[in-house]
Scaffold this motif. Sequence first.
Motif, PDB file in Angstrom:
ATOM      1  N   HIS A  51       0.836  -1.208   0.000  1.00 25.00           N
ATOM      2  CA  HIS A  51       0.000   0.000   0.000  1.00 25.00           C
ATOM      3  C   HIS A  51       0.870   1.257   0.000  1.00 25.00           C
ATOM      4  O   HIS A  51       0.587   2.236  -0.696  1.00 25.00           O
ATOM      5  CB  HIS A  51      -0.916   0.023   1.222  1.00 25.00           C
ATOM      6  N   ARG A  55       0.728   4.006  -2.892  1.00 25.65           N
ATOM      7  CA  ARG A  55       0.333   5.396  -2.622  1.00 25.65           C
ATOM      8  C   ARG A  55       1.270   6.363  -3.336  1.00 25.65           C
ATOM      9  O   ARG A  55       0.879   7.417  -3.787  1.00 25.65           O
ATOM     10  CB  ARG A  55       0.347   5.677  -1.117  1.00 25.65           C
ATOM     11  N   TYR A  89      -4.794  -3.906  -5.209  1.00 21.32           N
ATOM     12  CA  TYR A  89      -3.491  -3.521  -5.763  1.00 21.32           C
ATOM     13  C   TYR A  89      -3.617  -3.352  -7.274  1.00 21.32           C
ATOM     14  O   TYR A  89      -4.131  -4.236  -7.967  1.00 21.32           O
ATOM     15  CB  TYR A  89      -2.436  -4.572  -5.422  1.00 21.32           C
TER      16      TYR A  89
END
Length: 176
Positions: A51, A55, A89
Amino acid sequence: MADLHPDSPYMPHRHPEPGATFEWDEEQRRELDRILERYPTKQAALLPVLHLAQRKVGWLPPHVIVKVSETLGLTPAWVFGVVTFYNMYNQKPRGKYFLQVCTNLSCMLRDAYDIYDHLCSRLRVKPGHNTEDGKFTVLEVECLGSCNTAPVVQVNDDYHENMTIEKIDDLIETLP
Ligand code: FES
Protein backbone atom coordinates in the motif's frame (compact mmCIF):
# COMPACT_ATOMS: atom_id res chain seq x y z
CA MET A 1 15.51 -12.95 -9.22
CA ALA A 2 16.11 -16.67 -9.54
CA ASP A 3 12.48 -17.39 -8.79
CA LEU A 4 11.19 -15.64 -11.90
CA HIS A 5 11.06 -17.35 -15.25
CA PRO A 6 13.23 -15.49 -17.80
CA ASP A 7 10.15 -14.83 -19.93
CA SER A 8 8.18 -13.41 -17.02
CA PRO A 9 6.97 -9.88 -17.70
CA TYR A 10 8.18 -9.16 -14.19
CA MET A 11 11.83 -9.66 -15.12
CA PRO A 12 13.32 -6.16 -15.02
CA HIS A 13 14.81 -6.43 -18.52
CA ARG A 14 11.33 -7.05 -19.96
CA HIS A 15 9.82 -4.04 -18.26
CA PRO A 16 8.22 -1.56 -20.70
CA GLU A 17 10.48 1.12 -19.24
CA PRO A 18 13.83 -0.65 -19.09
CA GLY A 19 16.02 0.62 -16.32
CA ALA A 20 13.14 2.13 -14.31
CA THR A 21 13.94 2.11 -10.63
CA PHE A 22 12.09 2.84 -7.44
CA GLU A 23 13.57 4.10 -4.20
CA TRP A 24 11.83 4.80 -0.93
CA ASP A 25 12.03 8.49 -0.02
CA GLU A 26 12.85 9.63 3.49
CA GLU A 27 9.25 9.93 4.63
CA GLN A 28 8.44 6.49 3.26
CA ARG A 29 11.45 5.01 5.03
CA ARG A 30 10.12 6.35 8.32
CA GLU A 31 6.68 4.89 7.54
CA LEU A 32 8.36 1.64 6.53
CA ASP A 33 10.09 1.45 9.93
CA ARG A 34 6.80 2.12 11.70
CA ILE A 35 5.11 -0.66 9.70
CA LEU A 36 7.89 -3.17 10.31
CA GLU A 37 7.76 -2.51 14.06
CA ARG A 38 4.15 -3.64 14.12
CA TYR A 39 4.71 -7.07 12.56
CA PRO A 40 6.57 -10.13 13.83
CA THR A 41 8.23 -10.81 10.46
CA LYS A 42 8.97 -8.80 7.33
CA GLN A 43 6.79 -11.13 5.30
CA ALA A 44 3.81 -10.32 7.52
CA ALA A 45 4.21 -6.64 6.65
CA LEU A 46 3.84 -7.21 2.92
CA LEU A 47 0.28 -5.87 2.51
CA PRO A 48 0.84 -2.47 4.17
CA VAL A 49 4.22 -2.12 2.46
CA LEU A 50 2.55 -2.67 -0.92
CA HIS A 51 0.00 0.00 0.00
CA LEU A 52 2.83 2.35 0.89
CA ALA A 53 4.47 1.83 -2.50
CA GLN A 54 1.18 2.12 -4.37
CA ARG A 55 0.33 5.40 -2.62
CA LYS A 56 3.49 6.89 -4.10
CA VAL A 57 3.42 5.42 -7.61
CA GLY A 58 -0.33 4.94 -8.11
CA TRP A 59 0.13 1.33 -9.20
CA LEU A 60 2.60 -1.52 -8.80
CA PRO A 61 4.78 -1.88 -11.89
CA PRO A 62 7.45 -4.59 -12.00
CA HIS A 63 10.34 -2.47 -10.74
CA VAL A 64 8.29 -1.48 -7.69
CA ILE A 65 7.44 -5.12 -7.01
CA VAL A 66 11.13 -5.95 -7.22
CA LYS A 67 11.96 -3.15 -4.77
CA VAL A 68 9.30 -4.33 -2.30
CA SER A 69 10.63 -7.89 -2.57
CA GLU A 70 14.19 -6.70 -1.88
CA THR A 71 13.05 -4.56 1.03
CA LEU A 72 11.26 -7.46 2.70
CA GLY A 73 13.63 -10.26 1.73
CA LEU A 74 10.98 -12.02 -0.35
CA THR A 75 11.09 -13.25 -3.92
CA PRO A 76 9.51 -11.08 -6.65
CA ALA A 77 7.38 -14.10 -7.56
CA TRP A 78 5.94 -14.20 -4.02
CA VAL A 79 5.15 -10.49 -4.04
CA PHE A 80 3.67 -10.74 -7.54
CA GLY A 81 1.42 -13.58 -6.36
CA VAL A 82 0.04 -11.39 -3.57
CA VAL A 83 -0.42 -8.37 -5.87
CA THR A 84 -2.43 -10.43 -8.33
CA PHE A 85 -4.55 -12.03 -5.58
CA TYR A 86 -5.99 -8.80 -4.13
CA ASN A 87 -7.82 -6.41 -6.39
CA MET A 88 -6.94 -3.41 -4.21
CA TYR A 89 -3.49 -3.52 -5.76
CA ASN A 90 -3.31 -1.89 -9.17
CA GLN A 91 -1.46 -3.87 -11.82
CA LYS A 92 -1.73 -1.04 -14.31
CA PRO A 93 -1.98 2.72 -14.14
CA ARG A 94 -5.36 4.03 -13.03
CA GLY A 95 -7.06 7.31 -13.80
CA LYS A 96 -6.90 10.25 -11.41
CA TYR A 97 -10.25 9.05 -10.06
CA PHE A 98 -10.64 5.31 -9.70
CA LEU A 99 -14.36 4.53 -9.55
CA GLN A 100 -15.03 1.07 -8.18
CA VAL A 101 -18.67 0.08 -8.39
CA CYS A 102 -19.76 -2.79 -6.18
CA THR A 103 -22.16 -5.07 -8.02
CA ASN A 104 -22.38 -7.78 -5.41
CA LEU A 105 -25.75 -8.96 -4.14
CA SER A 106 -26.94 -6.09 -1.92
CA CYS A 107 -25.72 -3.44 -4.33
CA MET A 108 -27.03 -5.33 -7.37
CA LEU A 109 -30.49 -5.51 -5.78
CA ARG A 110 -30.40 -1.74 -5.39
CA ASP A 111 -29.56 -1.02 -9.04
CA ALA A 112 -25.77 -0.98 -8.95
CA TYR A 113 -25.65 -2.20 -12.55
CA ASP A 114 -27.65 0.83 -13.67
CA ILE A 115 -25.05 3.07 -12.03
CA TYR A 116 -22.20 1.04 -13.48
CA ASP A 117 -23.60 1.07 -17.02
CA HIS A 118 -24.41 4.75 -16.72
CA LEU A 119 -20.85 5.57 -15.63
CA CYS A 120 -19.28 3.60 -18.48
CA SER A 121 -21.57 5.22 -20.99
CA ARG A 122 -21.34 8.76 -19.62
CA LEU A 123 -17.55 8.63 -19.39
CA ARG A 124 -17.27 6.66 -22.65
CA VAL A 125 -14.95 4.14 -21.05
CA LYS A 126 -14.72 0.39 -21.24
CA PRO A 127 -14.85 -1.42 -17.89
CA GLY A 128 -11.42 -1.57 -16.33
CA HIS A 129 -9.98 1.00 -18.73
CA ASN A 130 -9.06 4.63 -18.30
CA THR A 131 -10.81 7.50 -20.03
CA GLU A 132 -8.79 9.04 -22.84
CA ASP A 133 -7.83 12.03 -20.72
CA GLY A 134 -6.68 9.71 -17.93
CA LYS A 135 -9.11 11.27 -15.48
CA PHE A 136 -11.31 8.27 -14.69
CA THR A 137 -11.14 4.50 -14.42
CA VAL A 138 -14.34 2.52 -13.91
CA LEU A 139 -14.27 -0.99 -12.53
CA GLU A 140 -16.87 -3.45 -11.29
CA VAL A 141 -15.81 -4.91 -7.95
CA GLU A 142 -16.96 -7.44 -5.41
CA CYS A 143 -18.49 -6.56 -2.02
CA LEU A 144 -16.94 -3.46 -0.47
CA GLY A 145 -18.17 -4.48 2.96
CA SER A 146 -20.77 -1.74 3.29
CA CYS A 147 -23.87 -3.67 2.22
CA ASN A 148 -26.16 -1.77 4.60
CA THR A 149 -25.53 1.40 2.58
CA ALA A 150 -25.83 -0.23 -0.86
CA PRO A 151 -25.24 0.61 -3.56
CA VAL A 152 -21.68 1.72 -2.91
CA VAL A 153 -19.15 3.35 -5.21
CA GLN A 154 -15.58 3.73 -3.99
CA VAL A 155 -13.77 6.73 -5.45
CA ASN A 156 -10.06 6.41 -4.70
CA ASP A 157 -10.07 5.87 -0.91
CA ASP A 158 -13.55 7.22 -0.20
CA TYR A 159 -16.86 5.39 -0.06
CA HIS A 160 -19.98 6.99 -1.56
CA GLU A 161 -23.02 5.25 -0.22
CA ASN A 162 -26.70 4.87 -1.08
CA MET A 163 -25.76 5.94 -4.57
CA THR A 164 -28.14 6.75 -7.38
CA ILE A 165 -27.53 7.81 -10.95
CA GLU A 166 -28.33 11.40 -9.95
CA LYS A 167 -25.85 11.28 -7.08
CA ILE A 168 -23.08 9.80 -9.20
CA ASP A 169 -23.69 12.48 -11.84
CA ASP A 170 -23.42 15.20 -9.20
CA LEU A 171 -20.25 13.63 -7.89
CA ILE A 172 -18.63 13.43 -11.32
CA GLU A 173 -19.41 17.12 -11.88
CA THR A 174 -17.60 18.13 -8.71
CA LEU A 175 -14.37 16.20 -9.33
CA PRO A 176 -11.72 18.61 -10.59
S1 FES B 1 -22.74 -5.96 -1.75
FE1 FES B 1 -22.03 -3.97 -2.22
S2 FES B 1 -21.04 -3.37 -0.41
FE2 FES B 1 -21.62 -5.41 -0.01
